[in-house]
Design a protein around this motif. Structure first.
Motif, short mmCIF file in Angstrom:
data_model
loop_
_atom_site.label_atom_id
_atom_site.label_comp_id
_atom_site.label_asym_id
_atom_site.label_seq_id
_atom_site.Cartn_x
_atom_site.Cartn_y
_atom_site.Cartn_z
N GLU A 179 0.83 -1.21 0.00
CA GLU A 179 0.00 0.00 0.00
C GLU A 179 0.87 1.26 0.00
OE1 GLU A 179 -3.76 -1.93 2.49
OE2 GLU A 179 -2.16 -0.88 3.58
N LEU A 180 1.90 1.25 0.81
CA LEU A 180 2.77 2.42 0.89
C LEU A 180 3.56 2.60 -0.40
CD1 LEU A 180 3.36 4.68 2.86
CD2 LEU A 180 5.23 3.32 3.78
N ALA A 181 3.95 1.50 -1.02
CA ALA A 181 4.66 1.58 -2.30
C ALA A 181 3.80 2.28 -3.35
CB ALA A 181 5.06 0.19 -2.78
N ASP A 182 2.50 2.02 -3.34
CA ASP A 182 1.60 2.71 -4.26
C ASP A 182 1.52 4.20 -3.96
OD1 ASP A 182 0.98 0.40 -5.66
OD2 ASP A 182 -0.86 -0.01 -4.52
N VAL A 183 1.49 4.54 -2.68
CA VAL A 183 1.40 5.95 -2.27
C VAL A 183 2.64 6.72 -2.71
CG1 VAL A 183 1.35 7.51 -0.27
CG2 VAL A 183 -0.14 5.50 -0.32
N VAL A 184 3.82 6.16 -2.48
CA VAL A 184 5.07 6.89 -2.79
C VAL A 184 5.57 6.60 -4.20
CG1 VAL A 184 5.77 7.07 -0.37
CG2 VAL A 184 6.57 5.13 -1.74
N ASP A 185 4.88 5.72 -4.91
CA ASP A 185 5.22 5.36 -6.29
C ASP A 185 6.67 4.88 -6.40
OD1 ASP A 185 4.66 4.97 -8.98
OD2 ASP A 185 5.36 6.98 -9.54
N ARG A 186 6.98 3.90 -5.55
CA ARG A 186 8.30 3.28 -5.55
C ARG A 186 8.13 1.77 -5.48
NH1 ARG A 186 11.42 4.49 -1.16
NH2 ARG A 186 13.24 3.86 -2.30
N ASP A 187 9.17 1.05 -5.83
CA ASP A 187 9.16 -0.40 -5.78
C ASP A 187 9.01 -0.88 -4.33
OD1 ASP A 187 11.23 -3.00 -5.58
OD2 ASP A 187 9.87 -2.99 -7.32
N ARG A 188 8.28 -1.99 -4.16
CA ARG A 188 8.05 -2.51 -2.81
C ARG A 188 9.35 -2.84 -2.07
NH1 ARG A 188 3.30 -6.82 -3.72
NH2 ARG A 188 4.98 -7.65 -4.99
N SER A 189 10.33 -3.39 -2.78
CA SER A 189 11.59 -3.74 -2.11
C SER A 189 12.29 -2.49 -1.59
CB SER A 189 12.51 -4.52 -3.05
OG SER A 189 12.88 -3.74 -4.15
N ASN A 190 12.21 -1.39 -2.33
CA ASN A 190 12.81 -0.13 -1.87
C ASN A 190 12.07 0.43 -0.66
OD1 ASN A 190 14.84 -0.09 -3.83
ND2 ASN A 190 13.50 0.90 -5.31
N VAL A 191 10.75 0.36 -0.71
CA VAL A 191 9.94 0.83 0.42
C VAL A 191 10.21 -0.03 1.65
CG1 VAL A 191 7.57 1.12 1.27
CG2 VAL A 191 8.18 1.89 -1.05
N ASN A 192 10.34 -1.32 1.45
CA ASN A 192 10.63 -2.22 2.56
C ASN A 192 11.97 -1.85 3.23
OD1 ASN A 192 9.83 -4.47 4.16
ND2 ASN A 192 11.37 -5.71 3.11
N ARG A 193 12.98 -1.55 2.42
CA ARG A 193 14.28 -1.14 2.97
C ARG A 193 14.16 0.20 3.70
NH1 ARG A 193 16.13 -3.66 -1.71
NH2 ARG A 193 16.18 -1.73 -2.92
N SER A 194 13.39 1.12 3.12
CA SER A 194 13.18 2.41 3.79
C SER A 194 12.50 2.22 5.14
CB SER A 194 12.32 3.34 2.92
OG SER A 194 12.99 3.72 1.76
N LEU A 195 11.51 1.35 5.18
CA LEU A 195 10.80 1.08 6.44
C LEU A 195 11.72 0.44 7.47
CD1 LEU A 195 7.39 -0.08 4.99
CD2 LEU A 195 7.79 1.98 6.35
N GLY B 72 -5.75 -17.18 6.57
CA GLY B 72 -4.48 -17.75 6.98
C GLY B 72 -3.33 -16.85 6.57
N GLY B 73 -2.22 -17.02 7.19
CA GLY B 73 -1.06 -16.18 6.92
C GLY B 73 -1.14 -14.86 7.69
N HIS B 74 -0.25 -13.97 7.34
CA HIS B 74 -0.22 -12.67 8.02
C HIS B 74 0.33 -11.61 7.08
CE1 HIS B 74 3.94 -14.06 8.61
NE2 HIS B 74 4.25 -12.77 8.61
N VAL B 75 0.16 -10.38 7.50
CA VAL B 75 0.70 -9.23 6.78
C VAL B 75 1.24 -8.26 7.83
CG1 VAL B 75 -1.49 -7.95 6.71
CG2 VAL B 75 0.22 -7.54 4.96
N TYR B 76 2.29 -7.55 7.47
CA TYR B 76 2.82 -6.53 8.38
C TYR B 76 2.24 -5.18 8.01
CZ TYR B 76 6.28 -9.83 10.10
OH TYR B 76 6.89 -10.91 10.68
N GLN B 77 1.84 -4.46 9.05
CA GLN B 77 1.36 -3.10 8.88
C GLN B 77 2.32 -2.17 9.61
OE1 GLN B 77 -2.68 -4.08 10.43
NE2 GLN B 77 -3.36 -2.92 8.63
N TYR B 78 2.54 -1.01 9.03
CA TYR B 78 3.51 -0.06 9.56
C TYR B 78 2.83 1.21 10.03
CZ TYR B 78 6.90 -3.21 7.56
OH TYR B 78 7.64 -4.32 7.29
N THR B 79 3.36 1.74 11.12
CA THR B 79 2.85 2.97 11.70
C THR B 79 4.02 3.90 11.95
OG1 THR B 79 1.15 1.68 12.84
CG2 THR B 79 1.52 3.92 13.63
#
Length: 126
Positions: A52-68, A87-94
């Motif tokens: 979701e954040l990658a869409d907001v900042v218009d960057r690749d998910r792997s780059n956003v993940n490193r930024s986070l 089933g499974g999980h997802v990480y949410q960031y604040t």
């Protein structure tokens, strides 16, 4: 907390007549501008996933993940695990709330200034 603002960035910040908050944030925490932008986007999109954040900042998910990861390391973001119904999980960031982030910036800069003052006072004591 790492009290180690970049001297080059600090110098450039002081020469700028009207630095942006993101520039000050980058300087104080010695992070990249895109990491500051990610923090600011997360402030407005609390509880976002990486995708979701990658869409907001218009960057690749792997780059956003490193930024986070960097933001978490600096105390500017937190991660919570949410279980999915199927089933499974997802990480949410604040993002760390802005007043708390500002206080962290003041503390970090104060620690750095104290370090510099100590180096000045030690000069010539050899």
């Amino acid at each position: 907390m790492d009290a180690d603002p970049s001297p080059d960035r600090f110098r450039a910040l002081m020469l700028d007549e009207e630095p942006q908050f993101a520039d000050v944030l980058s300087c104080v925490f010695d992070i990249q501008r895109h990491e500051s932008s990610t923090y600011l986007a997360l402030l407005d999109n609390q509880g976002s996933t990486v995708a979701e954040l990658a869409d907001v900042v218009d960057r690749d998910r792997s780059n956003v993940n490193r930024s986070l990861a960097t933001l978490r390391e600096k105390g500017l973001a937190e991660r919570q695990r949410r279980l999915l119904d199927g089933g499974g999980h997802v990480y949410q960031y604040t993002a760390t709330e802005l007043p708390d982030a500002k206080e962290l910036m003041h503390e970090t800069l104060d620690e750095w200034a104290a370090y510099v003052h100590d180096r000045i006072d030690e000069f010539g004591d050899a």
